[in-house]
Scaffold this active site. Sequence first.
Site, PDB file in Angstrom:
ATOM      1  N   GLY A  30       4.374   0.914   1.142  1.00 41.72           N
ATOM      2  CA  GLY A  30       5.754   0.719   1.108  1.00 41.72           C
ATOM      3  C   GLY A  30       6.057   0.015   2.516  1.00 41.72           C
TER       4      GLY A  30
ATOM      5  N   ASP B  87      -4.971 -23.812   1.410  1.00 39.64           N
ATOM      6  CA  ASP B  87      -4.232 -25.229   1.041  1.00 39.64           C
ATOM      7  C   ASP B  87      -5.012 -26.503   1.912  1.00 39.64           C
ATOM      8  OD1 ASP B  87      -2.719 -27.411   0.775  1.00 39.64           O
ATOM      9  OD2 ASP B  87      -1.062 -26.519   1.489  1.00 39.64           O
TER      10      ASP B  87
ATOM     11  N   ASN C  60      -8.708  -4.645   3.573  1.00 40.01           N
ATOM     12  CA  ASN C  60      -8.229  -4.969   4.739  1.00 40.01           C
ATOM     13  C   ASN C  60      -8.924  -5.362   6.054  1.00 40.01           C
ATOM     14  OD1 ASN C  60      -5.862  -4.556   3.578  1.00 40.01           O
ATOM     15  ND2 ASN C  60      -5.752  -2.216   3.963  1.00 40.01           N
TER      16      ASN C  60
ATOM     17  N   PRO D 200      -3.698  -6.828  -5.172  1.00 41.51           N
ATOM     18  CA  PRO D 200      -4.245  -7.689  -6.060  1.00 41.51           C
ATOM     19  C   PRO D 200      -5.547  -8.169  -5.738  1.00 41.51           C
ATOM     20  CG  PRO D 200      -2.443  -8.785  -4.860  1.00 41.51           C
ATOM     21  CD  PRO D 200      -2.278  -7.334  -4.326  1.00 41.51           C
TER      22      PRO D 200
ATOM     23  N   ASP E 152       6.159   0.337   5.835  1.00 43.02           N
ATOM     24  CA  ASP E 152       6.316   1.318   6.809  1.00 43.02           C
ATOM     25  C   ASP E 152       5.622   1.413   7.878  1.00 43.02           C
ATOM     26  OD1 ASP E 152       4.127   2.080   5.826  1.00 43.02           O
ATOM     27  OD2 ASP E 152       4.434   4.312   5.390  1.00 43.02           O
TER      28      ASP E 152
ATOM     29  N   THR F 215      -2.182 -29.451   3.339  1.00 44.75           N
ATOM     30  CA  THR F 215      -1.103 -29.222   4.571  1.00 44.75           C
ATOM     31  C   THR F 215      -1.352 -27.802   4.858  1.00 44.75           C
ATOM     32  OG1 THR F 215       0.748 -28.949   2.848  1.00 44.75           O
ATOM     33  CG2 THR F 215       0.378 -31.029   3.723  1.00 44.75           C
TER      34      THR F 215
ATOM     35  N   HIS G 103       0.139 -18.755   0.137  1.00 51.01           N
ATOM     36  CA  HIS G 103      -1.065 -19.101   0.391  1.00 51.01           C
ATOM     37  C   HIS G 103      -1.146 -20.529   0.720  1.00 51.01           C
ATOM     38  CE1 HIS G 103      -3.501 -15.902  -2.234  1.00 51.01           C
ATOM     39  NE2 HIS G 103      -3.102 -15.495  -1.009  1.00 51.01           N
TER      40      HIS G 103
ATOM     41  N   SER H  56       2.538   1.485   8.277  1.00 56.23           N
ATOM     42  CA  SER H  56       1.231   2.331   8.059  1.00 56.23           C
ATOM     43  C   SER H  56      -0.016   1.639   8.564  1.00 56.23           C
ATOM     44  CB  SER H  56       1.113   3.182   6.778  1.00 56.23           C
ATOM     45  OG  SER H  56       1.063   2.275   5.655  1.00 56.23           O
TER      46      SER H  56
ATOM     47  N   VAL I  49       0.947  -1.414  -0.069  1.00 54.91           N
ATOM     48  CA  VAL I  49      -0.081  -0.032  -0.220  1.00 54.91           C
ATOM     49  C   VAL I  49       0.920   1.401   0.056  1.00 54.91           C
ATOM     50  CG1 VAL I  49      -1.781   1.343   1.298  1.00 54.91           C
ATOM     51  CG2 VAL I  49      -1.953  -1.040   1.187  1.00 54.91           C
TER      52      VAL I  49
END
Length: 329
Positions: free
Chosen positions: A74, A249, A95, A167, A76, A252, A197, A78, A72
């Site tokens: 970098g 997954d 988020n 993404p 940092d 596993t 993932h 935030s 978002v």
Amino acid sequence: MENQRKSLLFPLVIVLFFLLNATAFAQLRSDFYKNTCPNVESLVRAAVRQKFQQTFVTAPATLRLFFHDCFVRGCDASMLLSSPNRKAEKDHPDNLSLAGDGFDTVVKAKAAVDKDSKCRNKVSCADILALATREVVSMTGGPFYQVELGRRDGRVSTLAGVQHQLPGEGFNLDQLNTMFARHGLSQTDMIALSGAHTLGFSHCSKFSKRLYNFSPKSRVDPTLNRQYAAQLRQMCPIRVDPRIAINMDPTTPNTFDNAYFKNLQQGKGLFVSDQILFTDPRSRNTVNFFASNNNAFNQAFATAMIKLGRVGVLTGNQGEIRFDCTRQN
């Protein structure tokens, strides 16, 4: 003439971006705290291990938090900032599914570091998040890699800053490559990072369209393994319960390994953006390689994580070292 100026200006902006970013991450180094907080890694490791023993969700939650934070604004920290009017990055719809255990892991690790008088208020929340992420990857069976340190914490966190920065579950390969390339990450980096993932879960609403209303020609996404699709339909009824969580997954789910790529070979990628890595011939060979060689995947993942950790970092006198990870000083 004006169009010519614009066409010349755009590549110049891109070059300047990479030059500035290169200058920033050149200041990162693994021994950044050797004089100010020499035992920072062991302090973070102990705090993360304790949290991990309380709940496994610590691992995928911390890993996902690091990814979202870096993409978002970098790396940092935030994403950890809170807003009294719920207008911070963490409040954006993209988020809201971030598990609270990721945030709690960083807060507890920060407290453990600051409990050491030599380290108090010397280590940034951004660096603690980066270290905690390495620890959860390692604790679940993934690679142990050197973490570059020296990041400073950002002071800005807005809803608007999140828009179009992460993404989507329905992205195709071109969209994925374009988004990752913005941050200096290659297609191989993107595929390796997608391997995260192998841990964690998603809610039915994120992929239910693939099960019931994929296209006018097919109710179920034809790239989904039929048996797997049937299992998902049983676990995720049409009237989606937002509380139901499905492992990313199915084989596993508590181990960091290359099973994610083996699953893609069988049509068991949970998101369109997962399965496209195998169905698109431009990325299939890399998926097959990682599926056949766990060590190669681990090495590629470690390399990609180090590169991801350099994205948009603040160093030197930029930003601050937060006393409290959830708010500005």
